[in-house]
Design an enzyme around this catalytic site. Sequence first.
Site, mmCIF file in Angstrom:
data_model
loop_
_atom_site.group_PDB
_atom_site.id
_atom_site.type_symbol
_atom_site.label_atom_id
_atom_site.label_comp_id
_atom_site.label_asym_id
_atom_site.label_seq_id
_atom_site.Cartn_x
_atom_site.Cartn_y
_atom_site.Cartn_z
ATOM 1 N N TYR A 79 0.900 -1.261 0.034
ATOM 2 C CA TYR A 79 -0.124 -0.058 -0.041
ATOM 3 C C TYR A 79 0.918 1.186 0.075
ATOM 4 C CZ TYR A 79 -3.888 3.056 1.855
ATOM 5 O OH TYR A 79 -4.644 4.097 1.949
ATOM 6 N N LYS A 106 0.870 4.069 -2.904
ATOM 7 C CA LYS A 106 0.330 5.601 -2.570
ATOM 8 C C LYS A 106 1.545 6.388 -2.813
ATOM 9 C CE LYS A 106 -3.643 5.091 -1.259
ATOM 10 N NZ LYS A 106 -4.943 5.358 -2.353
HETATM 11 P P1 NAP Z 1 -13.589 2.172 1.480
HETATM 12 O O1 NAP Z 1 -14.606 2.722 2.285
HETATM 13 O O2 NAP Z 1 -13.142 0.749 1.480
HETATM 14 O O3 NAP Z 1 -14.236 2.244 0.017
HETATM 15 C C1 NAP Z 1 -13.390 2.200 -1.073
HETATM 16 C C2 NAP Z 1 -14.382 1.978 -2.156
HETATM 17 O O4 NAP Z 1 -13.703 1.585 -3.396
HETATM 18 C C3 NAP Z 1 -15.366 0.929 -1.944
HETATM 19 O O5 NAP Z 1 -16.645 1.275 -2.406
HETATM 20 C C4 NAP Z 1 -14.800 -0.254 -2.754
HETATM 21 O O6 NAP Z 1 -15.815 -1.413 -3.552
HETATM 22 C C5 NAP Z 1 -14.112 0.570 -4.210
HETATM 23 N N1 NAP Z 1 -13.208 -0.322 -4.925
HETATM 24 C C6 NAP Z 1 -12.252 -1.197 -4.392
HETATM 25 N N2 NAP Z 1 -11.569 -1.728 -5.311
HETATM 26 C C7 NAP Z 1 -12.217 -1.345 -6.618
HETATM 27 C C8 NAP Z 1 -11.887 -1.670 -7.736
HETATM 28 N N3 NAP Z 1 -10.944 -2.441 -8.395
HETATM 29 N N4 NAP Z 1 -12.689 -0.734 -9.104
HETATM 30 C C9 NAP Z 1 -13.575 0.103 -8.334
HETATM 31 N N5 NAP Z 1 -13.805 0.390 -7.012
HETATM 32 C C10 NAP Z 1 -13.353 -0.119 -6.282
HETATM 33 O O7 NAP Z 1 -12.381 3.158 1.715
HETATM 34 P P2 NAP Z 1 -12.019 4.588 1.936
HETATM 35 O O8 NAP Z 1 -11.483 4.603 3.480
HETATM 36 O O9 NAP Z 1 -13.302 5.582 2.001
HETATM 37 O O10 NAP Z 1 -10.806 4.963 1.051
HETATM 38 C C11 NAP Z 1 -10.928 5.645 -0.237
HETATM 39 C C12 NAP Z 1 -9.576 5.941 -0.484
HETATM 40 O O11 NAP Z 1 -8.838 6.803 0.414
HETATM 41 C C13 NAP Z 1 -8.514 4.905 -0.755
HETATM 42 O O12 NAP Z 1 -7.634 4.923 -1.852
HETATM 43 C C14 NAP Z 1 -7.825 4.629 0.398
HETATM 44 O O13 NAP Z 1 -6.850 4.021 0.014
HETATM 45 C C15 NAP Z 1 -7.679 5.961 0.794
HETATM 46 N N6 NAP Z 1 -7.366 6.479 2.052
HETATM 47 C C16 NAP Z 1 -8.124 6.009 3.134
HETATM 48 C C17 NAP Z 1 -7.698 6.344 4.350
HETATM 49 C C18 NAP Z 1 -8.769 5.849 5.587
HETATM 50 O O14 NAP Z 1 -8.155 6.048 6.700
HETATM 51 N N7 NAP Z 1 -9.895 5.659 5.605
HETATM 52 C C19 NAP Z 1 -6.403 6.992 4.760
HETATM 53 C C20 NAP Z 1 -5.579 7.049 3.485
HETATM 54 C C21 NAP Z 1 -6.031 7.040 2.449
HETATM 55 P P3 NAP Z 1 -16.341 -2.685 -2.678
HETATM 56 O O15 NAP Z 1 -17.022 -2.168 -1.621
HETATM 57 O O16 NAP Z 1 -16.961 -3.436 -3.649
HETATM 58 O O17 NAP Z 1 -14.932 -3.245 -2.256
#
Ligand code: NAP
Length: 253
Positions: free
Chosen positions: A154, A158
């Site tokens: 990851y 990133k």
């Molecule tokens: P999340 O709640 O897991 O949402 C991610 C979404 O992406 C889900 O709806 C998932 O679908 C979808 N997804 C996964 N694989 C995919 C693919 N191959 N094609 C299309 N859609 C796909 O995550 P989040 O926390 O909102 O994170 C969003 C972004 O922010 C990510 O890039 C994550 O790495 C980044 N981020 C998050 C955090 C944090 O603390 N939450 C911190 C830093 C960065 P499914 O439900 O069907 O899997």
Amino acid sequence: MLLSARRVAVVTGAARGIGAATALRLAADGMAVAVLDLDEASCKPVVDAIAGAGGQALAVTADVSDRAQVEAAVSRTAEVLGPPTVLVNNAGVLRDNLLFKMTEDDWDTVLGVHLRGAFLMTRAVQTYMTQQTWGRIINVSSTSALGNRGQANYSAAKAGLQGFTKTLAIELGKFGVTANAVGPGFVVTEMTRRTAERLGTTIDALEQHLSQEIPVRRAGRPEDIAHVVSFLAGEDAGYVSGQVIYAAGGPQG
Ligand code: NAP
């Protein structure tokens, strides 16, 4: 039939979490939004919420790591909503493990969704941006780009996204296209709820614990990240490009 004369945004992984908040925010800013995720039914609540607030949205299905699906989703967006000129590469997955336990599948899946996915989506959408001589690309990176135990895959993805962002800024600037990255810290979503479970705790306990180390003494909410994306996607942000903006409640790096 073309439905929109507004700016058209595509937000990947928009069915929930940061992507959903971003889709809602860009729609509230006046954009028509393609809500892209793996499964159309999961996009419906976000599409309905946007429509219910008087906005315009379309559910589009694609696995961002699949070229044919990406190209079909972007073409459909252009046909129904108009040429997409805002792209938020947000879709993400975790396959955390210490290096000695990390499988090739763990590595390929994470690099495939975050990096290959952002590459395929951006390559498909830049055609419309360069034709319109206007575009905004926002890549969702992470504080983990700076290194994080258990996240070799990851953090590499990133950090890779940050290099990708800077190169896009250099190549596409002359077409009126900016590219920036947002680097969230700890944000309460389904992703972090699952991490808490994997660590044998709850999201509430994890939030309480981590908040003590965050200068503003709280966890992030999806809306905190959507706010930064909204700024970068705006008409007035055309002189900000190639930047990484951490939204983590304190300084990073
Ligand atoms: P999340 O709640 O897991 O949402 C991610 C979404 O992406 C889900 O709806 C998932 O679908 C979808 N997804 C996964 N694989 C995919 C693919 N191959 N094609 C299309 N859609 C796909 O995550 P989040 O926390 O909102 O994170 C969003 C972004 O922010 C990510 O890039 C994550 O790495 C980044 N981020 C998050 C955090 C944090 O603390 N939450 C911190 C830093 C960065 P499914 O439900 O069907 O899997």
